[in-house]
Design an enzyme around this catalytic site. Sequence first.
Site, mmCIF file in Angstrom:
data_model
loop_
_atom_site.group_PDB
_atom_site.id
_atom_site.type_symbol
_atom_site.label_atom_id
_atom_site.label_comp_id
_atom_site.label_asym_id
_atom_site.label_seq_id
_atom_site.Cartn_x
_atom_site.Cartn_y
_atom_site.Cartn_z
ATOM 1 C CG ASP A 266 -18.686 47.772 -18.492
ATOM 2 O OD1 ASP A 266 -17.765 48.594 -18.572
ATOM 3 O OD2 ASP A 266 -18.534 46.604 -18.077
ATOM 4 C CD GLU B 90 -15.924 50.097 -21.858
ATOM 5 O OE1 GLU B 90 -14.830 50.547 -21.524
ATOM 6 O OE2 GLU B 90 -16.461 49.127 -21.284
#
Length: 674
Positions: free
Chosen positions: A348, A377
């Site tokens: 994340d 990400e």
Amino acid sequence: MRHSSFFWLLVPFLVAGCSPERPQYASFDDYPVPNSPIEELTYSPKSSIFRVWSPAADSAKLRLYGQGLGGESLRTIAMKWKPDGLWQTEEKGDLGGQFYTFSIYQDGQWMEETPGIFAKAVGVNGKRGAIIRLSETDPAGWENDRKPEFQNLADAIVYEMHWRDFTISETSGLKNRGKFLSLTESGASNTDGLASGIEHLKELGVTHIHILPSYDYSTVDESRPDSAQYNWGYDPLNYNVPEGSYSTNAIDPACRIREFKEMVMACHKAGIRVVLDVVYNHTVDIEGSGFHRTAPGYFHRKREDGTWGDASGCSNETASERPMMRKFMLESVAYWMKEYHIDGFRFDLMGIHDLETMQQIQEMASQIDPNVLIYGEGWAAEAPQYPTEQLAMKANTHRLTGIAAFCDEMRDGLRGPFSDDEQPAFLAAIPGHEQSIRFGIVGCIDHPEVDMSRVNYSDTAWTREPQQMISYVSCHDDMCLVDRLKASIPQLRKVGSKGLSRTQQDLLIRLNKLAQTAVFTSQGIPFLFAGEEVLRDKQGVHNSYNSPDAINAIDWRLKAKNLSVFEYYRSLIAMRKAHKAFRMGSADLVRQAVRFLQTPDCVVAYTIDGSVVNDPWGQIVVVLNANPRPVSVNLPKGNYTVVCRDGRINLNGMGKQKGGKVLVAAQSALILHQ
Ligand code: CA
């Protein structure tokens, strides 16, 4: 960033319990970091050794409890300072079944209790560590668990799912709805008698499931298992323990661990690898985190003005570049791989982590499993408090090896930007997005036929190899594809009281299939949000992180209703798996084999010379036409077999086609091979 030095002037010189020979540290950089792995608890029936890393503490206490939550402590024990910044105590006797917390005294105050940073088992709601024998959590047959065959990162097909989305609806026909155990139900079928649960995943043919945060997170009250609570789980509490609300008994610390392992084993038996969504970039908050309660300030970044950095948009950001945070991340990843047989990790907000830490994680993890799948990400919610050029941002992906990042260029080129749900793009036949889609098709590598000046967001290629790109059009973190199409495509925005008209539904399906054809024929790693294959929706909710099941649960009756869509997805996956031409796994080969054709606006067409990877299909042509009318495309000369046309796929062929001018149906893909 340097932390403010005034902090250290406040460190009391001598406090009760403080060892006088203990050094004082001028800065976090001086904190000693042990070489050995972080073992906060070593348990045997004869004794238990507890350790907590807290270099600047003046005193540390261990508390023992008879239960995981509530009640008075049985005993409080002063811990002794050791070199390497550790406080330690050994307690004789069998403490199995008891619970523990640490408290440290620093800067003139006692910090709140915490199970530490590396608890391996916890009581309900994760407030106390649990003393258990981990080996007793292994389900029968665990020692024979084997990872499914998986040779090349380019072969991955990822299915992103949340436990409740995927299984909570009664229409799923599952018994253990919303639980890890839901995926252990072999032979599962939905209320229409179609495959559900793990059988659905097998039928679809994905290679990996990516499970949304499944470590112990904070927002769901595990002590109320009968209440329908929902959260994505991006609020980490104990990073190395499974979440209790997904177990059948959150009060029993061994239960969640055993059931998680049973789930992994069932997936492996079904030929599916398991990717864990890991959220090391921030903690649920600062004061409540085990990091801050054991080494205040050390694990989180600050701004120059002394306030906490907030690159996560969740009130804080962690400091992966600090040696103990880096060590923590490395050991946590290794622990999930060894103890739980996890096969991959989705980081994340990976852009908050530094490149060095990410590369060390990849190298360490590939020692354990050479085919570990790591992606993340490549961005942050706001600028991190660390130099951008040293962060694992998307633009720096080419400086990493064996790590992929999500591609928003093609995603938004297809459907429009994250920031505006109603703004359409290629799928609405708006010209100007063709180069962004080309960029996605080649896997975000440097390719002579992609004009980077006309690609959105990026001026230069950001991968070195195509499998460093995650190809997708939707994920949990946004509208799902059906909602996005309804919000952004003008013809779908006016919905009558009876829902979409037949014409509208037909258009929705055409565009849905077209979008995923781009995703699944990309040389990047295709990634699918759970339920898109049956046209799930979230009633237009963009950020459904805590929406009720009524919004987030997949209604499995949709599978029968939209079976042709499911079959299309299934065929796209089967095509990709059968044909290496779509997943060459090499930038040089992609540059050599992929050529784009001259086409009208809102059409992307290309040929793949499959012979460079000995693909039995040889020359392949893919045409993506977003126009609301048929368009004529000039194909290279030759005799072709059609495998995808006008929203249908048949890998064995559905007719012949000669090269030259070919009409491609409105809002559809055409795929043929020689
Ligand atoms: Ca929890």
